[in-house]
Design an enzyme around this catalytic site. Structure first.
Site, PDB file in Angstrom:
ATOM      1  N   ARG A   1      -4.870  -5.030   0.708  1.00  0.00           N
ATOM      2  CA  ARG A   1      -6.061  -4.242   0.397  1.00  0.00           C
ATOM      3  C   ARG A   1      -6.825  -4.900  -0.744  1.00  0.00           C
ATOM      4  O   ARG A   1      -6.241  -5.558  -1.597  1.00  0.00           O
ATOM      5  CB  ARG A   1      -5.676  -2.807   0.013  1.00  0.00           C
ATOM      6  CG  ARG A   1      -5.273  -1.936   1.207  1.00  0.00           C
ATOM      7  CD  ARG A   1      -4.957  -0.514   0.798  1.00  0.00           C
ATOM      8  NE  ARG A   1      -3.795  -0.449  -0.060  1.00  0.00           N
ATOM      9  CZ  ARG A   1      -3.833  -0.356  -1.373  1.00  0.00           C
ATOM     10  NH1 ARG A   1      -4.991  -0.233  -2.014  1.00  0.00           N
ATOM     11  NH2 ARG A   1      -2.723  -0.340  -2.073  1.00  0.00           N
TER      12      ARG A   1
ATOM     13  N   TYR B   1      -7.237  -7.355   7.961  1.00  0.00           N
ATOM     14  CA  TYR B   1      -5.913  -6.973   7.501  1.00  0.00           C
ATOM     15  C   TYR B   1      -5.684  -5.475   7.322  1.00  0.00           C
ATOM     16  O   TYR B   1      -6.415  -4.811   6.580  1.00  0.00           O
ATOM     17  CB  TYR B   1      -5.573  -7.677   6.169  1.00  0.00           C
ATOM     18  CG  TYR B   1      -4.156  -7.366   5.805  1.00  0.00           C
ATOM     19  CD1 TYR B   1      -3.121  -8.030   6.446  1.00  0.00           C
ATOM     20  CD2 TYR B   1      -3.847  -6.340   4.931  1.00  0.00           C
ATOM     21  CE1 TYR B   1      -1.811  -7.691   6.201  1.00  0.00           C
ATOM     22  CE2 TYR B   1      -2.536  -5.996   4.672  1.00  0.00           C
ATOM     23  CZ  TYR B   1      -1.520  -6.677   5.307  1.00  0.00           C
ATOM     24  OH  TYR B   1      -0.226  -6.329   5.074  1.00  0.00           O
ATOM     25  N   GLY B   2      -4.666  -4.969   7.938  1.00  0.00           N
ATOM     26  CA  GLY B   2      -4.034  -3.679   7.668  1.00  0.00           C
ATOM     27  C   GLY B   2      -4.933  -2.588   7.127  1.00  0.00           C
ATOM     28  O   GLY B   2      -5.856  -2.104   7.786  1.00  0.00           O
TER      29      GLY B   2
ATOM     30  N   LYS C   1      -5.827   4.423   5.389  1.00  0.00           N
ATOM     31  CA  LYS C   1      -6.227   4.718   4.017  1.00  0.00           C
ATOM     32  C   LYS C   1      -7.671   5.224   3.958  1.00  0.00           C
ATOM     33  O   LYS C   1      -7.990   6.140   3.199  1.00  0.00           O
ATOM     34  CB  LYS C   1      -6.026   3.493   3.122  1.00  0.00           C
ATOM     35  CG  LYS C   1      -4.558   3.076   2.989  1.00  0.00           C
ATOM     36  CD  LYS C   1      -3.737   4.193   2.460  1.00  0.00           C
ATOM     37  CE  LYS C   1      -2.246   4.129   2.599  1.00  0.00           C
ATOM     38  NZ  LYS C   1      -1.450   3.089   2.064  1.00  0.00           N
TER      39      LYS C   1
ATOM     40  N   HIS D   1      -0.912  10.560  -0.642  1.00  0.00           N
ATOM     41  CA  HIS D   1      -0.182   9.319  -0.339  1.00  0.00           C
ATOM     42  C   HIS D   1       1.318   9.602  -0.461  1.00  0.00           C
ATOM     43  O   HIS D   1       1.970   9.170  -1.402  1.00  0.00           O
ATOM     44  CB  HIS D   1      -0.622   8.244  -1.342  1.00  0.00           C
ATOM     45  CG  HIS D   1      -0.207   6.850  -1.003  1.00  0.00           C
ATOM     46  ND1 HIS D   1      -0.145   5.853  -1.949  1.00  0.00           N
ATOM     47  CD2 HIS D   1       0.136   6.257   0.164  1.00  0.00           C
ATOM     48  CE1 HIS D   1       0.224   4.716  -1.383  1.00  0.00           C
ATOM     49  NE2 HIS D   1       0.408   4.935  -0.104  1.00  0.00           N
TER      50      HIS D   1
ATOM     51  N   SER E   1       1.822   2.145  -3.659  1.00  0.00           N
ATOM     52  CA  SER E   1       2.049   1.183  -2.578  1.00  0.00           C
ATOM     53  C   SER E   1       3.228   0.267  -2.910  1.00  0.00           C
ATOM     54  O   SER E   1       3.352  -0.221  -4.029  1.00  0.00           O
ATOM     55  CB  SER E   1       0.792   0.350  -2.367  1.00  0.00           C
ATOM     56  OG  SER E   1      -0.279   1.204  -2.043  1.00  0.00           O
TER      57      SER E   1
ATOM     58  N   CYS F   1       6.349   0.964  -3.308  1.00  0.00           N
ATOM     59  CA  CYS F   1       7.278   1.503  -4.299  1.00  0.00           C
ATOM     60  C   CYS F   1       8.356   2.387  -3.665  1.00  0.00           C
ATOM     61  O   CYS F   1       8.987   3.187  -4.365  1.00  0.00           O
ATOM     62  CB  CYS F   1       6.536   2.261  -5.385  1.00  0.00           C
ATOM     63  SG  CYS F   1       5.558   1.183  -6.441  1.00  0.00           S
TER      64      CYS F   1
ATOM     65  N   LYS G   1       8.325   4.423  -0.420  1.00  0.00           N
ATOM     66  CA  LYS G   1       8.155   5.601   0.449  1.00  0.00           C
ATOM     67  C   LYS G   1       8.864   5.434   1.792  1.00  0.00           C
ATOM     68  O   LYS G   1       9.611   6.313   2.215  1.00  0.00           O
ATOM     69  CB  LYS G   1       6.660   5.905   0.683  1.00  0.00           C
ATOM     70  CG  LYS G   1       5.944   6.459  -0.545  1.00  0.00           C
ATOM     71  CD  LYS G   1       4.498   6.794  -0.278  1.00  0.00           C
ATOM     72  CE  LYS G   1       3.674   5.615   0.155  1.00  0.00           C
ATOM     73  NZ  LYS G   1       3.637   4.484  -0.790  1.00  0.00           N
TER      74      LYS G   1
ATOM     75  N   ASP H   1       4.049   7.612   4.746  1.00  0.00           N
ATOM     76  CA  ASP H   1       2.945   7.117   3.903  1.00  0.00           C
ATOM     77  C   ASP H   1       1.913   8.181   3.538  1.00  0.00           C
ATOM     78  O   ASP H   1       1.383   8.156   2.445  1.00  0.00           O
ATOM     79  CB  ASP H   1       2.240   5.950   4.617  1.00  0.00           C
ATOM     80  CG  ASP H   1       1.392   5.089   3.677  1.00  0.00           C
ATOM     81  OD1 ASP H   1       1.907   4.696   2.610  1.00  0.00           O
ATOM     82  OD2 ASP H   1       0.230   4.812   4.008  1.00  0.00           O
TER      83      ASP H   1
ATOM     84  N   ARG I   1       3.902  -7.256   6.986  1.00  0.00           N
ATOM     85  CA  ARG I   1       4.133  -5.883   7.448  1.00  0.00           C
ATOM     86  C   ARG I   1       4.557  -5.838   8.911  1.00  0.00           C
ATOM     87  O   ARG I   1       4.289  -6.747   9.680  1.00  0.00           O
ATOM     88  CB  ARG I   1       2.834  -5.083   7.300  1.00  0.00           C
ATOM     89  CG  ARG I   1       2.333  -4.985   5.855  1.00  0.00           C
ATOM     90  CD  ARG I   1       2.379  -3.600   5.320  1.00  0.00           C
ATOM     91  NE  ARG I   1       2.173  -3.549   3.885  1.00  0.00           N
ATOM     92  CZ  ARG I   1       2.361  -2.443   3.168  1.00  0.00           C
ATOM     93  NH1 ARG I   1       2.752  -1.323   3.737  1.00  0.00           N
ATOM     94  NH2 ARG I   1       2.177  -2.448   1.870  1.00  0.00           N
TER      95      ARG I   1
HETATM   96  P1  GTP Z   1       3.437   1.144   1.227  1.00  0.00           P
HETATM   97  O1  GTP Z   1       3.642   0.978   2.684  1.00  0.00           O
HETATM   98  O2  GTP Z   1       2.735  -0.017   0.602  1.00  0.00           O
HETATM   99  O3  GTP Z   1       2.769   2.426   0.865  1.00  0.00           O
HETATM  100  O4  GTP Z   1       4.906   1.030   0.536  1.00  0.00           O
HETATM  101  P2  GTP Z   1       6.154   2.040   0.420  1.00  0.00           P
HETATM  102  O5  GTP Z   1       5.947   2.961  -0.717  1.00  0.00           O
HETATM  103  O6  GTP Z   1       6.462   2.636   1.741  1.00  0.00           O
HETATM  104  O7  GTP Z   1       7.338   1.047  -0.036  1.00  0.00           O
HETATM  105  P3  GTP Z   1       8.623   0.544   0.772  1.00  0.00           P
HETATM  106  O8  GTP Z   1       9.582   1.628   1.109  1.00  0.00           O
HETATM  107  O9  GTP Z   1       8.164  -0.327   1.891  1.00  0.00           O
HETATM  108  O10 GTP Z   1       9.322  -0.372  -0.330  1.00  0.00           O
HETATM  109  C1  GTP Z   1       8.666  -1.455  -0.944  1.00  0.00           C
HETATM  110  C2  GTP Z   1       9.664  -2.355  -1.621  1.00  0.00           C
HETATM  111  O11 GTP Z   1      10.454  -1.613  -2.553  1.00  0.00           O
HETATM  112  C3  GTP Z   1      10.641  -3.012  -0.648  1.00  0.00           C
HETATM  113  O12 GTP Z   1      10.820  -4.357  -1.001  1.00  0.00           O
HETATM  114  C4  GTP Z   1      11.913  -2.237  -0.846  1.00  0.00           C
HETATM  115  O13 GTP Z   1      13.058  -3.005  -0.571  1.00  0.00           O
HETATM  116  C5  GTP Z   1      11.849  -1.802  -2.320  1.00  0.00           C
HETATM  117  N1  GTP Z   1      12.564  -0.530  -2.545  1.00  0.00           N
HETATM  118  C6  GTP Z   1      12.421   0.618  -1.820  1.00  0.00           C
HETATM  119  N2  GTP Z   1      13.261   1.587  -2.277  1.00  0.00           N
HETATM  120  C7  GTP Z   1      13.940   1.050  -3.316  1.00  0.00           C
HETATM  121  C8  GTP Z   1      14.957   1.553  -4.216  1.00  0.00           C
HETATM  122  O14 GTP Z   1      15.406   2.710  -4.133  1.00  0.00           O
HETATM  123  N3  GTP Z   1      15.396   0.701  -5.178  1.00  0.00           N
HETATM  124  C9  GTP Z   1      14.921  -0.586  -5.291  1.00  0.00           C
HETATM  125  N4  GTP Z   1      15.416  -1.349  -6.261  1.00  0.00           N
HETATM  126  N5  GTP Z   1      13.972  -1.100  -4.451  1.00  0.00           N
HETATM  127  C10 GTP Z   1      13.491  -0.291  -3.487  1.00  0.00           C
HETATM  128  C1  SPV Z   2      -0.467   0.663   0.998  1.00  0.00           C
HETATM  129  O1  SPV Z   2      -0.942  -0.346   0.446  1.00  0.00           O
HETATM  130  O2  SPV Z   2      -0.248   1.730   0.366  1.00  0.00           O
HETATM  131  C2  SPV Z   2      -0.109   0.625   2.424  1.00  0.00           C
HETATM  132  C3  SPV Z   2      -0.504  -0.547   3.214  1.00  0.00           C
HETATM  133  O3  SPV Z   2       0.464   1.566   2.934  1.00  0.00           O
HETATM  134  S1  SPV Z   2      -2.162  -0.508   3.669  1.00  0.00           S
HETATM  135  O4  SPV Z   2      -2.273   0.169   4.962  1.00  0.00           O
HETATM  136  O5  SPV Z   2      -2.592  -1.905   3.813  1.00  0.00           O
HETATM  137  O6  SPV Z   2      -2.936   0.199   2.704  1.00  0.00           O
HETATM  138 MN    MN Z   3       0.866   3.236   1.397  1.00  0.00          MN
END
Ligand code: GTP
Ligand code: SPV
Ligand code: MN
Length: 618
Positions: free
Chosen positions: A76, A205-206, A214, A234, A256, A258, A260, A285, A389
């Site tokens: 983004r 992209y995404g 989003k 979110h 993002s 972190c 989810k 998400d 992704r």
């Molecule tokens: P968006 O799709 O961008 O909104 O991201 P998201 O919030 O769904 O994050 P996602 O679950 O894909 O995790 C992102 C990164 O954080 C990955 O590399 C995971 O391995 C890492 N991660 C997720 N949960 C944990 C956790 O509990 N501990 C640690 N250390 N890393 C984590």
């Molecule tokens: C985020 O960045 O929080 C995502 C990926 O979930 S995107 O759809 O590219 O925004």
């Molecule tokens: Mn997201």
């Protein structure tokens, strides 16, 4: 052939066709035949064509496709994202703003004739289960087959969305996307909330181009929610089924990348599984939430698939997400294993492919490549882009909730905020009440990730994990949270904050995270049910260390103890004094001085918190 008689849709499509001048207009009905034909077309394009997609190994990854975007188009672009309301103050201090007329004057020349020689696809889609009172219809016009195929996974796409809209309604979101020249200098992601309209250009992209996500489901929808009495957030949505068979639903807002997707698909530790706990995924998400007839807050996931971060996803960290990607999935900017035409990304396993294609398209020896240091970052090179992704259908998810398609949504007991914080923020704490919880949400900060362009690892304010996604003035958004709390009264969900990312001096995570986060959810659920007490601290209620279950928890080869939990809960009052100083600066300088109408109740929360911290620090 047009798939609807809705005059508003037809008139708008005509107008956009006249502007962009495609050679051909194709209405997407969502049928298998149509999607198969588009897949054939896009995978038959010659090498080097920037629309090209590739079929992956039909035995190992049936129905899966691969695509790579330009190196300058992989995330983004918050600096090129705009909220165009008539009045600047309605966009507020967290958004880039331009007047709608001015923005259109800038963009019309870019869109003029941009689809010459290309096909325009008209994509009708529903955000939310078809027929749900919480669902909304969108139409995206795009010149990208990649977008069509992704929207098919991410939304309920096809002519049934038009059936939901009917012939006369004007209540649909108009999305216009063109890849154009993918020129980063002229890349714009623009929301016109007052016109239910999104214009996106020069990206492929995404989050920049799947306009249901989003742009609609957060930026436009948050604005609609404020006006219509609901919330677009979110947030993931998960259900914890307890041994009694009852399921408790929780949402969580993390910025993002972190955690989810990972939390939404959590597999409980063995002890919990044996006791009969199971986690179900409703969404990973976005949550749309509205009070139900019984006065509780109900949530639906407006999406139909997962656009998940690939790196870090593996059999151990998130086997459910990995399972989602085994068929019918589109991979973007991961690496290819040329030996068997499958995909690879960092931490998938310990065997990077020797015969690999890295995400930019160069053929490399995988292990040698990742042993090299990148001059720019000083870190090892990666085969997959850090923000690569997968786009996977929700129905592939082994733990998809039986309520996933429930038009009424699920009742929410707890809302969790969180972010990446190396220090200061404890493993978990609970707000004193909804207003304090709203303050906690407004105070979320997190270290930046690769999900947006710009530096990674920099601490920034990301209120409610919505900084890039609030489609109006952040002060009014906080006021809306407070109003929703008033409306929900004693039926409001309890509010918590978590931090899975505390580190030691060497940067190692102190908490195992992933499946073990269940241990924290367990405490949260018990707090909602009133079956465990807590310690009152200056920042909120914290668990007693012994109330976080560490049975069978071995981390880095050592049994985790209640003392380790106590360390993760310990509050450093010097750090909290700095935190509160920074919060006041943020409210005063970044929000209030720049036109954010911070509700008085939140300033009061800040004052009280400061008092409590000062007393404790003495
Ligand atoms: P968006 O799709 O961008 O909104 O991201 P998201 O919030 O769904 O994050 P996602 O679950 O894909 O995790 C992102 C990164 O954080 C990955 O590399 C995971 O391995 C890492 N991660 C997720 N949960 C944990 C956790 O509990 N501990 C640690 N250390 N890393 C984590
Ligand atoms: C985020 O960045 O929080 C995502 C990926 O979930 S995107 O759809 O590219 O925004
Ligand atoms: Mn997201």
């Amino acid at each position: 052939m047009a798939l609807t008689n809705n005059k508003n849709v037809l008139a708008w499509v005509d107008e956009m066709v006249a502007l962009t001048k495609p050679d051909k207009v194709v209405w997407i009905d969502g049928s298998k035949e149509q999607l198969d034909a588009l897949t054939e077309e896009v995978t038959s394009l010659p090498e080097g064509n920037r629309d090209k997609m590739y079929k992956l190994n039909p035995e190992k990854l049936p129905g899966c496709l691969y695509h790579r975007t330009l190196p300058n188009d992989v995330a983004r672009v918050e600096d090129r994202t705009f909220i165009c309301t008539k009045k600047k103050e309605d966009a507020g201090p967290t958004n880039n703003w331009m007047a709608p007329d001015e923005m259109k004057a800038k963009l019309v020349p870019l869109y003029d004739g941009v689809m010459k020689g290309r096909t325009m696809y008209v994509i009708p889609y529903s955000m939310g289960p078809i027929g749900s009172p919480l669902a909304k219809v969108g139409v995206e016009l795009t010149d990208s087959i990649y977008v069509v195929l992704n929207m098919n996974i991410m939304t309920r796409m096809g002519k049934q969305a038009f059936e939901n809209l009917g012939d006369v309604s004007n209540d649909f979101v108009r999305g216009l996307h063109s890849k154009a020249d993918v020129d980063p200098e002229n890349r714009y992601i623009v929301q016109f909330p007052e016109e239910n309209t999104i214009w996106s250009i020069n990206s492929a992209y995404g989050g920049n181009v799947l306009l249901g996500k989003k742009c609609f489901a957060l930026r436009i929808a948050s604005f609609q929610g404020k006006n219509e009495g609901w919330m677009a957030e979110h947030m993931l949505i998960l259900g914890v089924q307890k041994p009694s068979g009852e399921t408790v639903y929780i949402t969580a807002a993390f910025p993002s990348a972190c955690g989810k997707t990972n939390l939404a698909m959590l597999i409980p530790p063995e002890g919990y599984q044996k006791a009969g706990y199971k986690v179900f995924t409703v969404g990973d998400d976005i949550a749309w939430m509205k009070p139900g007839k019984d006065g509780r807050l109900y949530a639906i996931n407006p999406e139909n698939g997962f656009f998940g971060v690939a790196p870090g996803t593996n059999e151990k960290s998130n086997p459910n997400a990995l399972a989602c990607t085994k068929s019918g999935t589109i991979f973007t900017n991961v690496a290819l294993n040329n030996a068997d035409n499958t995909v690879w990304w960092e931490k998938l396993d310990k065997n990077p492919p020797v015969d690999a294609t890295e995400w930019k398209g160069a053929k490399v020896n995988g292990p040698e490549f990742i042993a090299e240091v990148d001059e720019k970052t000083g870190k090892n090179k990666t085969l997959a882009h850090p923000n690569s992704r997968f786009t996977a259908p929700a129905e592939n998810c082994p733990c998809i909730s039986p309520e996933f398609n429930n038009p009424a949504g699920v009742p929410i007991s707890a809302i969790i905020f969180g972010g990446r914080r190396a220090s200061t923020t404890p493993l978990v704490y609970q707000s004193f009440d909804w207003t304090h919880g709203t303050y906690m949400g407004s105070a979320v900060s997190s270290e930046t990730t690769a999900a947006a362009t710009g530096a990674v690892g920099v601490l920034r304010h990301d209120p409610m994990a919505m900084k890039p996604f609030i489609g109006y003035n952040v002060g009014d958004y906080w006021a809306h949270w407070l109003e929703m709390g008033e409306k929900l009264g004693d039926k409001a969900p309890k509010i918590f904050n978590v931090n899975w990312f505390k580190t030691d001096d060497e940067g190692n995570f102190l908490w195992p995270g992933f499946g073990d986060n269940m241990r924290v959810l367990d405490w949260i659920i018990k707090r909602c049910e009133g079956t465990v007490d807590a310690v009152e601290t200056p920042i909120g209620y914290e668990p007693k260390a012994e109330d976080i279950n560490v049975d069978g928890l071995v981390y880095e080869g050592k049994q985790f103890t209640s003392d380790d939990i106590a360390d993760l809960l310990k509050l450093d009052m010097d750090k909290w004094e700095s935190e509160i100083t920074e919060m006041r600066r943020y409210y005063d300088e970044d929000i209030k001085a720049k036109g954010g109408n911070i509700p008085a109740a939140l300033y009061e929360q800040l004052d009280k918190l400061e008092d409590r911290i000062k007393k404790a620090a003495k």
